[in-house]
Motif scaffolding. Structure first.
Motif, PDB file in Angstrom:
ATOM      1  N   UNK A 184      27.638 -32.775   4.953  1.00 40.82           N
ATOM      2  CA  UNK A 184      27.796 -33.940   5.828  1.00 40.82           C
ATOM      3  C   UNK A 184      27.037 -35.161   5.300  1.00 40.82           C
ATOM      4  N   UNK A 185      25.854 -34.943   4.735  1.00 42.62           N
ATOM      5  CA  UNK A 185      24.971 -36.068   4.416  1.00 42.62           C
ATOM      6  C   UNK A 185      24.960 -36.470   2.949  1.00 42.62           C
ATOM      7  N   UNK A 186      25.250 -35.555   2.074  1.00 38.47           N
ATOM      8  CA  UNK A 186      25.239 -35.894   0.659  1.00 38.47           C
ATOM      9  C   UNK A 186      23.873 -36.374   0.201  1.00 38.47           C
ATOM     10  N   UNK A 187      23.819 -37.603  -0.344  1.00 30.77           N
ATOM     11  CA  UNK A 187      22.584 -38.153  -0.890  1.00 30.77           C
ATOM     12  C   UNK A 187      21.527 -38.456   0.151  1.00 30.77           C
ATOM     13  N   UNK A 188      21.911 -38.520   1.404  1.00 31.09           N
ATOM     14  CA  UNK A 188      20.934 -38.814   2.474  1.00 31.09           C
ATOM     15  C   UNK A 188      20.238 -37.538   2.974  1.00 31.09           C
ATOM     16  N   UNK A 189      20.597 -36.396   2.396  1.00 37.86           N
ATOM     17  CA  UNK A 189      20.079 -35.121   2.875  1.00 37.86           C
ATOM     18  C   UNK A 189      18.554 -35.071   2.814  1.00 37.86           C
ATOM     19  N   UNK A 190      17.970 -35.521   1.709  1.00 33.27           N
ATOM     20  CA  UNK A 190      16.521 -35.432   1.531  1.00 33.27           C
ATOM     21  C   UNK A 190      15.781 -36.246   2.581  1.00 33.27           C
ATOM     22  N   UNK A 191      16.279 -37.463   2.863  1.00 37.23           N
ATOM     23  CA  UNK A 191      15.612 -38.327   3.841  1.00 37.23           C
ATOM     24  C   UNK A 191      15.697 -37.729   5.245  1.00 37.23           C
ATOM     25  N   UNK A 192      16.871 -37.194   5.610  1.00 36.02           N
ATOM     26  CA  UNK A 192      17.047 -36.589   6.938  1.00 36.02           C
ATOM     27  C   UNK A 192      16.201 -35.323   7.072  1.00 36.02           C
ATOM     28  N   UNK A 193      16.132 -34.528   6.016  1.00 31.82           N
ATOM     29  CA  UNK A 193      15.319 -33.313   6.041  1.00 31.82           C
ATOM     30  C   UNK A 193      13.858 -33.660   6.289  1.00 31.82           C
ATOM     31  N   UNK A 194      13.389 -34.761   5.672  1.00 27.55           N
ATOM     32  CA  UNK A 194      12.011 -35.191   5.879  1.00 27.55           C
ATOM     33  C   UNK A 194      11.740 -35.552   7.325  1.00 27.55           C
ATOM     34  N   UNK A 195      12.726 -36.193   7.981  1.00 29.28           N
ATOM     35  CA  UNK A 195      12.575 -36.555   9.397  1.00 29.28           C
ATOM     36  C   UNK A 195      12.529 -35.303  10.272  1.00 29.28           C
ATOM     37  N   UNK A 196      13.448 -34.366  10.023  1.00 34.81           N
ATOM     38  CA  UNK A 196      13.515 -33.143  10.827  1.00 34.81           C
ATOM     39  C   UNK A 196      12.218 -32.339  10.704  1.00 34.81           C
ATOM     40  N   UNK A 197      11.664 -32.321   9.508  1.00 36.52           N
ATOM     41  CA  UNK A 197      10.437 -31.539   9.274  1.00 36.52           C
ATOM     42  C   UNK A 197       9.225 -32.100  10.023  1.00 36.52           C
ATOM     43  N   UNK A 198       9.326 -33.344  10.493  1.00 35.88           N
ATOM     44  CA  UNK A 198       8.214 -33.933  11.260  1.00 35.88           C
ATOM     45  C   UNK A 198       8.343 -33.669  12.751  1.00 35.88           C
ATOM     46  N   UNK A 199       9.461 -33.129  13.186  1.00 36.64           N
ATOM     47  CA  UNK A 199       9.690 -32.947  14.621  1.00 36.64           C
ATOM     48  C   UNK A 199       8.777 -31.861  15.191  1.00 36.64           C
ATOM     49  N   UNK A 200       8.325 -32.108  16.422  1.00 36.75           N
ATOM     50  CA  UNK A 200       7.491 -31.146  17.134  1.00 36.75           C
ATOM     51  C   UNK A 200       8.214 -30.549  18.322  1.00 36.75           C
ATOM     52  N   UNK A 201       7.459 -30.040  19.307  1.00 34.50           N
ATOM     53  CA  UNK A 201       8.030 -29.336  20.454  1.00 34.50           C
ATOM     54  C   UNK A 201       8.910 -30.253  21.312  1.00 34.50           C
ATOM     55  N   UNK A 202       8.529 -31.539  21.453  1.00 34.10           N
ATOM     56  CA  UNK A 202       9.302 -32.467  22.286  1.00 34.10           C
ATOM     57  C   UNK A 202      10.683 -32.708  21.702  1.00 34.10           C
ATOM     58  N   UNK A 203      10.751 -32.930  20.394  1.00 37.46           N
ATOM     59  CA  UNK A 203      12.054 -33.177  19.753  1.00 37.46           C
ATOM     60  C   UNK A 203      12.938 -31.923  19.785  1.00 37.46           C
ATOM     61  N   UNK A 204      12.307 -30.769  19.585  1.00 37.99           N
ATOM     62  CA  UNK A 204      13.082 -29.522  19.633  1.00 37.99           C
ATOM     63  C   UNK A 204      13.661 -29.315  21.024  1.00 37.99           C
TER      64      UNK A 204
END
Length: 354
Positions: A184-204
Motif C-alpha cells: 500500500x505504501x511503497x516508499x513511504x513504508x519506512x516513515x509510517x513504520x516509524x510513526x506506528x512504532x511510537x504509538x502507546x496504549x492510547x493510540x492502540x
C-alpha cells in the motif's frame, strides 16, 4: 468457481458443522419432539438442501447424492435431480447483522480462550474461574453479554468480567504488518513504520475502537487500518492473554481445590461414557458404578455425585473397600482408579440366578 467454493467450504466447516451442529447436539438428541427440536432439524435441512444446490456445478455427483437423500425422505421437491432445480434467490430480509456479529464475537473469543488453554496444557474439561475482557464501548459489551452463556459453556469458564480501562492490567504493543502495508505504501513504508512504532496504549485503544488512524507523511494523509498492524499483549502473573480482531481476552489459569475436584469429576464422566460405549451399553441403560476407595479422588466423587450420576445414567455410585469380578482400571488426570460398571438389568439377572 474457486472463490465461491471456498466460501461454501468456510460456511459448511466453520459455521454449520463445527458451530451450529456441534452446539445443537442436545437439541437433536433430546427425547421430546418439541418446537426447539423441530427448529434445529428444519434449520439443518434447509442449509443442506441449499448447499446441495449451490455446490452442484462444481460437485455434480455428490450434490445429487445429498439432494436425493434429503428429498427421498421429505418429498420437499418435485424435481428428481438437484440439476433440475432452480437455485433459490437470496432473501435479504432474513439477514440479521446483529446476530451474525454476536456469533462472530462468540466464535473469536472462544477460539482465543481455547488457544490459551492449549498453550498452557489445561484441558477443556478442567473448569477455570474467569475471563477478563477489556471493552471499548457499551455496544460491544452488550453484544458479548447476549452470547455470554454460550462462550462460558464452550470454553468451560465460570464467568466473564468486563473492564473499561485495562491499562493497569493488560499492556499491549504494536508494530506494522510490513506484508500488508508494504504493498500500500511503497516508499513511504519506512516513515509510517516509524510513526506506528511510537504509538502507546492510547493510540492502540483508539485504533481498536475506531478501526483506523490517519497519519500525515509528506503532506499526505494516510489511513492505517486495524488489519494492517500486529497487536500483541503481555501476559500478567496468573493470567494468559490473547488478542485478535480488536478483541483482547485474559484467562485466569489459577486452579484451586474446588476447580480441581470439578475437573476430576468431568474427566471421570468422560471415562465412564467411553466405558459405556466399549461395553455396547444402550444409550438409555441405567448403570451401577462401584469404585475402589481412593483418597486422591474421593472428595471429587462425593462433591459432584449428582452431576456424575445424571451424565452417566448411574442409579448407584459408591466408593467401596473391595471390588468383586469384572474390574476395570482407568486413569483420571493421572489418578489410577479401579471400578466395576454394570447395567441394572445385568445386576438383576445375576441376583435372580443367585
Amino acid at each position: 468457481p474457486t472463490k465461491a467454493t471456498r466460501m461454501i467450504m468456510e460456511f459448511t466447516d466453520r459455521n454449520l458443522s463445527n458451530w451450529f451442529v456441534r452446539l445443537s447436539r442436545r437439541r437433536f438428541w433430546k427425547g421430546e419432539y418439541s418446537e426447539d427440536k423441530i427448529s434445529a432439524y428444519q434449520t439443518l435441512y434447509t442449509c443442506l438442501e441449499v448447499l446441495a444446490q449451490l455446490v452442484a456445478p462444481v460437485s455434480p455427483f455428490f450434490s445429487d447424492f445429498l439432494y436425493q437423500n434429503l428429498n427421498n425422505t421429505s418429498g420437499n421437491k418435485e424435481e428428481l435431480s438437484v440439476h433440475l432445480t432452480i437455485i433459490p434467490e437470496p432473501n435479504e430480509q432474513l439477514i440479521d447483522s446483529g446476530l451474525e456479529e454476536r456469533m462472530k464475537l462468540a466464535q473469536d473469543i472462544s477460539s482465543m480462550v481455547l488457544a490459551l488453554r492449549k498453550k498452557t496444557n489445561i484441558k477443556v474439561r478442567q473448569p477455570l474461574h474467569k475471563i477478563l475482557i477489556p471493552v471499548l464501548d457499551d455496544r460491544v459489551q452488550d453484544q458479548i453479554e447476549k452470547v455470554e452463556s454460550l462462550i462460558l459453556s464452550e470454553v468451560n469458564v465460570k464467568e466473564i468480567e468486563y473492564v473499561k480501562d485495562a491499562s493497569g492490567i493488560i499492556v499491549k504493543s504494536i508494530k506494522p504488518d510490513f506484508k500488508m502495508l508494504g504493498k500500500k505504501l511503497g516508499g513511504k513504508m519506512k516513515a509510517v513504520a516509524g510513526i506506528i512504532n511510537t504509538w502507546g496504549q492510547d493510540e492502540i485503544a483508539q485504533l481498536e475502537k475506531e478501526g483506523k488512524i490517519t497519519v500525515e507523511v509528506d503532506s499526505e494523509n494516510i489511513d492505517i487500518e486495524l488489519n494492517e498492524v500486529l497487536i500483541s499483549s503481555k501476559d500478567i502473573p496468573g493470567w494468559e492473554v490473547n488478542s485478535a480482531n480488536g478483541i483482547t481476552v485474559a484467562l485466569d489459569i489459577n486452579i484451586d481445590d474446588n476447580l480441581k475436584d470439578e475437573g476430576n469429576a468431568r474427566e471421570f464422566v468422560n471415562k465412564i461414557q467411553r466405558l459405556r460405549k466399549d461395553k455396547d451399553f444402550k444409550v438409555t441403560d441405567k448403570i451401577a458404578i462401584d469404585i475402589e476407595q481412593n483418597d486422591l479422588i474421593e472428595q471429587a466423587i462425593l462433591n459432584h455425585k449428582a452431576y456424575i450420576c445424571s451424565e452417566t445414567l448411574a442409579e448407584s455410585l459408591q466408593l467401596v473397600d473391595t471390588l468383586s469380578k469384572d474390574i476395570v482400571e482407568i486413569e483420571v488426570n493421572d489418578i489410577s482408579l479401579k471400578l466395576t460398571l454394570n447395567t441394572l438389568n445385568a445386576l438383576n439377572t445375576q441376583s435372580n440366578i443367585n
